[in-house]
Design a protein around this motif. Structure first.
Motif, PDB file in Angstrom:
ATOM      1  N   VAL A 103      11.741  11.601  -4.853  1.00 46.53           N
ATOM      2  CA  VAL A 103      10.311  11.958  -4.804  1.00 46.53           C
ATOM      3  C   VAL A 103      10.096  12.296  -6.265  1.00 46.53           C
ATOM      4  N   GLY A 119      10.426   8.806  -8.033  1.00 46.54           N
ATOM      5  CA  GLY A 119       9.511   7.931  -7.596  1.00 46.54           C
ATOM      6  C   GLY A 119       8.266   8.186  -8.256  1.00 46.54           C
ATOM      7  N   ALA A 120       7.898   9.698  -8.398  1.00 43.65           N
ATOM      8  CA  ALA A 120       6.529  10.058  -9.208  1.00 43.65           C
ATOM      9  C   ALA A 120       6.476   9.789 -10.589  1.00 43.65           C
ATOM     10  N   VAL A 161       5.838   6.174 -11.036  1.00 43.75           N
ATOM     11  CA  VAL A 161       4.458   5.931 -10.922  1.00 43.75           C
ATOM     12  C   VAL A 161       3.713   6.132 -12.129  1.00 43.75           C
ATOM     13  N   PHE A 197       7.094   2.265  -5.251  1.00 41.29           N
ATOM     14  CA  PHE A 197       6.876   3.480  -4.596  1.00 41.29           C
ATOM     15  C   PHE A 197       5.335   3.350  -4.184  1.00 41.29           C
ATOM     16  N   LEU A 198       4.399   2.838  -5.049  1.00 40.52           N
ATOM     17  CA  LEU A 198       2.978   2.770  -4.629  1.00 40.52           C
ATOM     18  C   LEU A 198       2.721   1.746  -3.494  1.00 40.52           C
ATOM     19  N   VAL A 254       4.653   1.473  -0.853  1.00 36.82           N
ATOM     20  CA  VAL A 254       5.167   2.298   0.298  1.00 36.82           C
ATOM     21  C   VAL A 254       4.125   2.924   0.760  1.00 36.82           C
ATOM     22  N   TYR A 255       3.450   3.516  -0.321  1.00 36.73           N
ATOM     23  CA  TYR A 255       2.308   4.522  -0.261  1.00 36.73           C
ATOM     24  C   TYR A 255       1.007   3.522   0.406  1.00 36.73           C
ATOM     25  N   GLY A 311       0.369  14.164   1.874  1.00 40.42           N
ATOM     26  CA  GLY A 311       1.716  14.455   1.830  1.00 40.42           C
ATOM     27  C   GLY A 311       2.203  15.310   0.655  1.00 40.42           C
ATOM     28  N   PRO A 312       1.696  15.100  -0.338  1.00 38.19           N
ATOM     29  CA  PRO A 312       1.946  16.108  -1.500  1.00 38.19           C
ATOM     30  C   PRO A 312       1.637  17.574  -1.347  1.00 38.19           C
ATOM     31  N   PRO A 318       8.965   8.750   0.148  1.00 36.66           N
ATOM     32  CA  PRO A 318       8.210   7.757  -0.992  1.00 36.66           C
ATOM     33  C   PRO A 318       6.995   7.856  -1.003  1.00 36.66           C
ATOM     34  N   ALA A 319       6.173   7.826   0.135  1.00 37.83           N
ATOM     35  CA  ALA A 319       4.605   8.042   0.131  1.00 37.83           C
ATOM     36  C   ALA A 319       4.194   9.073  -0.841  1.00 37.83           C
ATOM     37  N   VAL A 320       4.838  10.127  -0.604  1.00 38.42           N
ATOM     38  CA  VAL A 320       4.426  11.473  -1.488  1.00 38.42           C
ATOM     39  C   VAL A 320       4.773  11.264  -2.876  1.00 38.42           C
ATOM     40  N   ALA A 321       6.018  10.538  -3.195  1.00 43.09           N
ATOM     41  CA  ALA A 321       6.243  10.041  -4.657  1.00 43.09           C
ATOM     42  C   ALA A 321       5.086   9.272  -5.208  1.00 43.09           C
ATOM     43  N   GLY A 322       4.696   8.284  -4.522  1.00 42.42           N
ATOM     44  CA  GLY A 322       3.749   7.179  -4.719  1.00 42.42           C
ATOM     45  C   GLY A 322       2.159   7.973  -4.983  1.00 42.42           C
ATOM     46  N   ARG A 362       1.920  11.339  -5.281  1.00 43.38           N
ATOM     47  CA  ARG A 362       1.880  12.541  -6.164  1.00 43.38           C
ATOM     48  C   ARG A 362       1.627  11.959  -7.764  1.00 43.38           C
TER      49      ARG A 362
END
Lengths: 244, 273, 222
Positions: free
Chosen positions: A144, A147-148, A151, A175-176, A178-179, B211-212, C187-191, C193
């Motif tokens: 997390v 990845g953040a 991004v 990561f983007l 996947v989101y 999610g965050p 991973p979706a949280v990372a993206g 965030r």
């Protein structure tokens, strides 16, 4: 008496629903009628709710009781409408600036705390609990955080992405993706759910208690397209297919 | 061969529309009988946050969805209200979407009767307000400053349901069900600032975006889309439209996957063979 | 004139902006009184904003009817739809249900508004399917990652998909629901965030620009 209104409602709802769906086959007058009705009905609904929930209880009633202060925001609200009169449109600035100032004043602290500081804190916090985390939790926390950051690199640094920076921002793209992939998957479910809702209603209206409203309207639409195709000839047919 | 494949690829999209219609309509007429199997953590958290409240606690529901997102959100709102009523919680309803007022009426006319709840004593429906930020900020100090009467004009001052409820301090939980960004507002302008627990129910489209907030516990739980509605219905053991909806979506979901795979395989074939 | 047309509005945005911002951090009675008045006033000002949309919709369709422009007959239905909500609202006094029975207003909502609004959005389902068939191309590694995430979610969210997953991938010891849970919470949280932090910085800067009168596009031209 009540039953008649429910049956009539079922026929109307089934009709309007099928009119809108008929666009999927080809643009037609029934769709256009339903589309225009939708615009009007949507506005009408908003208008009646605003009148009954805000204008009457929040403006009309206080003023008629002598509470005149509410006239100030009402006038400010009305200035918004000067937008339509070019010579007076500057007046609308009073309403807009009043809204923008208030909105911005509230947005700054909220944005700072909720979407900025809390998010950074939430990314760091797991690392303060390292001793109690499993190996998988630590891996996830690293993912997390990493990845953040990647991004953010992708979005932010206005320097040209080269060498290591380029690699970091490339990882960010994954990561983007996947989101966005998750978002796309969920969008499919959301869209289907909405369609299910309409189909479910159509199924309800297809019952004998509604006198087969769905089937009858559908048959009429099919007949319309058949007759229309028959009378307007093949030329338009080709044009219609292109449009669809 | 190539030409046939390419023709298949460029098929009139109305055939695809028809295929979707059939795969979605048939299970409505004849249910497959495969109800929801799994329950996500985020949904369970919403359930637990309501479950742990003592009877008589005040819960504020912000129901902000109109008919355009009704199939996803109405079942979850219904399940939430059923849960709250079963736990004998007091429920206040607010809305900031004009189009949701009719759905709120429908919901409470039905569920209120199911649980034998009295309007004014067990629940109250407050009128639509246009400026969400203004109302949220106002309710921090005195909700009666904005809300003086209910949606039909009856004064709310003496209603037992609102006894001792003046601001967020007196509320045990806020749940916002919405197809818009209104849940973000509840988190940012209310939950974070006034330390009231905020949970949500949203469309599947916006679900991944929360999610965050879930990870930081700014959001105490989240019900997402038709699947979330079905999950909540399983948790309260009252299957409804969410459960039957998930059953109907089974085939359509597979159809999309098959279509994506087919078109990509065709393209690969055309390219390399 | 410039004072009235420009300077006073800019002063309004500055004063309300700064005072509202300060009131967030200062829990004094004066600031609470200020924000309470603002809340009530703002709620009323915004109640007029939708008239902008309403009037422009009416203008454009009124002109179309007046000019007898292409398809002007359809424009009549905008007004019919409007009246279909307004007239029952008037006769029902704004109430949608009386003693459990739908009023004409409630009826109009249930059978007209719900059908129209719901179906307009439901149509999008068809387009997402045809787009998935025609345009979802797995041409790059990024697109492949997007595809895998989407595939898992579409498959794993429905029971039938979960059964298929279990029979094909059950040997991995991972079920679909668990994998979806992981995607959504890691991973979706990372993206998201990253996007969230980025947007929040942008929003704060824009808000400051508005308060200080640097950003004033919303005011229109002089």
């Amino acid at each position: 008496m009540v039953d008649t209104s429910i049956i009539a409602g079922g026929w109307l709802a089934a009709g309007l629903t099928i009119f809108i769906f008929s666009f999927l086959y080809r643009d037609n007058p029934f769709f256009k009628i339903a589309e225009h009705l939708y615009l009007g009905a949507g506005m009408g609904w908003l208008f009646q709710v605003s009148v009954n929930s805000v204008w009457i209880p929040k403006i009309w009633e206080p003023v008629s009781k002598g509470e005149l202060l509410v006239i100030i925001p009402s006038v400010m609200g009305l200035t918004l409408l000067t937008q339509f009169i070019p010579k007076l449109s500057w007046m609308s600035r009073y309403g807009f600036t009043f809204m923008m100032g208030y909105g911005s004043g509230l947005a700054i602290p909220a944005g700072l705390s909720t979407d900025f500081m809390s998010q950074i804190a939430g990314t760091i916090k797991p690392f303060s609990l390292l001793a109690s985390l499993s190996a998988m939790d630590i891996f996830n926390a690293l993912l997390v955080a990493g990845g953040a950051i990647c991004v953010l690199f992708y979005f932010f640094f206005s320097v040209e992405h080269k060498g290591h920076l380029k690699k970091v921002s490339n990882v960010g793209i994954y990561f983007l993706m996947v989101y966005f992939g998750a978002a796309f998957g969920n969008t499919v479910m959301a869209r289907f759910s909405l369609l299910y809702g309409r189909f479910d209603d159509l199924f309800t209206f297809s019952g004998s208690n509604y006198f087969y409203a769905t089937q009858v309207v559908l048959a009429c639409m099919v007949l319309y397209f058949l007759l229309h195709g028959f009378f307007s000839g093949k030329k338009e047919d080709a044009a219609g297919e292109e449009a669809a | 061969m190539k030409d046939t494949l390419q023709k298949f690829f460029k098929i009139d999209r109305r055939w695809i529309f028809l295929l979707l219609t059939v795969t979605l309509f048939v299970p409505i007429v004849k249910p497959i009988g495969l109800p929801n199997k799994s329950i996500s953590q985020a949904t369970t958290r919403v359930y637990q946050n309501i479950e742990k409240l003592p009877a008589g606690s005040f819960v504020l529901l912000s129901l902000d969805y109109d008919p355009s997102t009704r199939p996803e959100l109405h079942p979850m709102a219904m399940a939430l209200v059923r849960h709250a009523f079963a736990k004998n919680l007091r429920v206040g309803v607010v809305t900031y979407i004009a189009g949701s007022t009719g759905l709120i009426e429908e919901l409470f006319a039905r569920v209120g009767k199911e649980y034998n709840k009295t309007y004014g004593a067990d629940y109250v429906i407050l009128p639509y307000q246009p400026n969400i930020l203004a109302v949220m900020t106002q309710m921090a100090s005195d909700l009666f400053g904005i809300y003086t009467s209910d949606r039909n004009g009856a004064p709310i001052g003496g209603m037992p349901v609102l006894k001792g409820v003046k601001s967020y301090k007196d509320m045990s939980l806020i749940v916002c069900v919405t197809g818009t960004a209104i849940l973000d507002y509840w988190v940012a302008y209310v939950g974070d600032k006034y330390s009231v627990p905020v949970a949500g129910g949203v469309t599947a489209i916006s679900q991944p975006g929360y999610g965050p907030y879930l990870q930081t516990n700014q959001l105490k739980g989240l019900i997402g889309g038709m699947k979330g509605a079905a999950e909540y219905e399983s948790l309260i053991k009252q299957p409804g439209k969410g459960t039957s909806g998930i059953d109907a979506l089974n085939l359509a979901h597979l159809l999309v996957l098959i279509l994506i795979l087919t078109s990509n395989i065709i393209l690969l074939f055309v390219k390399y063979f | 004139m410039k004072l009235i047309k420009k300077h006073i509005p800019l002063a309004i945005v500055f004063v309300t902006g700064v005072l509202t911002l300060v009131s967030y951090y200062v829990p004094h009675k004066v600031s609470v009184d200020y924000i309470e008045t603002m809340n009530k006033w703002e709620n009323i000002v915004v109640a007029f904003a939708f008239l902008l949309g309403l009037i422009s919709l009416f203008f454009s369709h009124y002109h179309k009817i007046k000019r007898k422009g292409d398809g002007w007959g359809y424009s009549l239905f905008v007004f019919i739809g409007f009246l279909a909500m307004i007239i029952p609202a008037y006769t029902s006094g704004g109430k949608q249900m009386v003693e459990g029975v739908l009023t004409p207003l409630g009826w109009a909502y249930k059978y007209i508004y719900t059908a129209l609004s719901g179906t307009m959005f439901a149509v999008l389902a068809f387009y997402i399917v045809s787009t998935a068939y025609r345009s979802f191309r797995i041409k790059s590694p990024q697109a492949f990652v997007l595809f895998v995430a989407a595939f898992i979610l579409i498959l794993g969210k429905v029971p039938l998909g979960q059964i298929i997953w279990d029979s094909a991938l059950g040997w991995t010891g991972q079920n679909a629901a668990g994998v979806i849970e992981w995607i959504m919470s890691v991973p979706a949280v990372a993206g998201k965030r990253g996007i969230m932090i980025g947007i929040s910085i942008g929003a704060i800067v824009t808000s400051l620009k508005i308060i200080f009168g640097i950003e004033k596009q919303y005011m229109g031209k002089d």
